[in-house]
Design an enzyme around this catalytic site. Structure first.
Site: not given
Ligand code: UD1
Ligand code: CA
Length: 454
Positions: A16, A79-80, A377, A402, A420
């Site tokens: 975004r 995922g995180t 100038a 100048s 000048a």
């Molecule tokens: C996550 C949390 C949520 C929290 C929110 C706060 C989890 C599962 N959920 O949700 O509880 O309220 O953040 O903003 O952790 N990222 C990676 N690799 C990945 C996925 C994410 O580096 O595979 C990074 C993203 O770039 C971002 C951050 O982790 O900076 C959070 O990821 P995002 O997908 O935005 O998490 P949310 O679903 O918002």
């Protein structure tokens, strides 16, 4: 507490932002978001800082080459929890690990320090929001003890009504974190490995889970689009302006100053509206900066006045100088005390000696100008032959008339006067008048052409 590792998650693409630059490299106050996070992390004196990156090739590691950080790629992004897992091979068990986010740039050091004060278990940074939509919710039992975090997409209606949310920032003992991450599953609404699932695992093992809240809500705000970035930019600028005011700097309007670096002010400094400071700028006592001036990487000594619309870049300005309006000091300019540089005067790689003046419409490049010199100038140093640059030397007490062109390399001797309109191509002797000018003539019989009426 044991040694500290910091893992910074920075793999997100930032769809975004509609940009070819990875999200965490977008700038806030002149510095990329991830740099703000790394700088904050460094202030904790960690054993190790590990940045998990993904999109944008090597752009993120390249942007951080000057930091003693390590980098691991997360590809694909599952995922995180999966993201933190990528960093685990780099971290030693006898440590704690703090998880930060490259797109959450304004977390304060004091907040992180407060987390360290909460003991050895799992520490979550949480915040209470009136509108918790989109965040993971902190689920507590009847004794107010944290039980788990449930993501919005997996939450029941009752859980969605919880206003205490997960900021994502957490601190965990590394050995436990490693074991919890190894047990993550992705059976949830998003099919992701959730870092948040470690909370329930800690609870199941009777590891204490404590929470801590930041002093300001903006500390935990993440950036997903340019609008959110702009909001945090304004907060950062307001904070900086308030800090300047608190130390006694006068700002004509604290909402109309932008500092994209550091600004250090002496006593009784006045800054008018619309000024932009970048790099490291130092202003001495009683310095006045006129409206809409742009100053980068410069120092300006006491009592100097800069009139509006002046540009000062990589320059050193002495005490009691007068600059502008509409002056331009380009890199390598040094003004000694009491020098004056007026409107539409450009200096580059030039030293202007004590008490010397160039008040109007001049270009002084690659020049060494002594003391008490007057530059008329329209004076121009012709420093460039299309291939090479040459120096102009103007000795003390010289007076340049100048509209003079000084064709470098050339030296104007001490106390010399240049008539000048001269084009000076050879060195001029001390204390004499030198001029190069065609003789003025008048033609008495000349008649001005007249239009013939048709
Ligand atoms: C996550 C949390 C949520 C929290 C929110 C706060 C989890 C599962 N959920 O949700 O509880 O309220 O953040 O903003 O952790 N990222 C990676 N690799 C990945 C996925 C994410 O580096 O595979 C990074 C993203 O770039 C971002 C951050 O982790 O900076 C959070 O990821 P995002 O997908 O935005 O998490 P949310 O679903 O918002
Ligand atoms: Ca997500």
């Amino acid at each position: 507490m044991s040694a500290l590792n910091v893992v910074i998650l920075a793999a997100g693409k930032g769809t975004r932002m509609y940009s070819s630059v990875p999200k965490v490299l977008h700038k806030l106050a002149g510095k990329s978001m991830v740099q703000h996070v790394v700088d904050c992390a460094m202030a904790l004196a960690p054993q190790q800082v590990c940045v998990v990156y993904g999109h944008g090739g090597e752009a993120v590691p390249n942007a951080l080459v000057n930091y003693p950080a390590q980098f691991v790629i997360q590809e694909p992004q599952l995922g995180t929890g999966h993201a933190v897992q990528q960093a685990m091979p780099l971290l030693s068990d006898d440590s704690h690990t703090l998880v930060l986010y490259g797109d959450v740039p304004l977390t304060q050091l004091s907040t992180l320090q407060a987390m360290f004060g909460l003991g050895d278990g799992l520490v979550l940074l949480t915040v209470n929001l009136t509108h918790p939509t989109g965040y993971g919710r902190i689920v507590r039992n009847a004794n107010n003890e944290v039980q788990c975090i449930v993501e919005e997409k997996d939450a029941t209606p009752a859980q969605r009504a919880i206003c205490e949310v997960n900021t994502g920032i957490l601190l965990a003992p590394t050995a436990l974190l490693r074991s919890w991450l190894n047990n993550l599953r992705c059976e949830n609404a998003q099919g992701e490995y959730y870092l948040t699932d470690i909370v329930a695992m800690a609870v199941a093992q009777n590891v204490p889970v404590r929470t801590c809240q930041p002093a300001h809500e903006w500390e935990i705000h993440g950036v997903n689009n340019k609008s959110q970035l702009a909001v945090l930019e304004r907060i950062w600028q307001q904070n900086y302006a308030q800090a300047l005011l608190a130390k006694g700097t006068t700002l004509a309007d604290p909402a109309r100053i932008d500092v994209r670096g550091t600004l250090t002010c002496g006593k009784d400094v006045f800054i008018d509206v619309g000024c932009i400071f970048s790099g490291d700028v130092v202003l001495g006592d009683n310095v006045q900066i006129g409206a809409y001036s742009i100053i980068n990487q410069a120092s300006i000594a006491a009592n100097t006045q800069v009139a509006p619309y002046s540009h000062i870049d990589q320059s050193i300005v002495g005490e009691n100088c007068r600059i502008g309006p509409y002056a331009r000091l380009r890199p390598g300019t040094e003004l000694h005390a009491d020098a004056h540089v007026g409107n539409f005067v450009e200096l580059k790689n030039t030293e202007l000696g004590q008490g010397s003046k160039a008040n109007h419409l001049s270009y002084l490049g690659d020049s060494t100008i002594g003391q008490r010199v007057n530059i008329g100038a329209g004076t121009i140093t012709c420093n460039y032959d299309g291939a090479n640059k040459f120096r102009t030397v103007i000795e003390d007490d010289a007076f340049i008339g100048s509209d003079t062109q000084l064709v470098a390399p050339v030296t104007v001797g001490k106390g010399a006067t240049i008539g000048a309109g001269s084009t000076i191509t050879r060195n001029t002797p001390e204390a004499q008048l030198t001029l190069s000018r065609s003789k003025q003539i008048s033609i008495p019989t000349w008649q001005r052409p007249v239009k013939i009426k048709k």
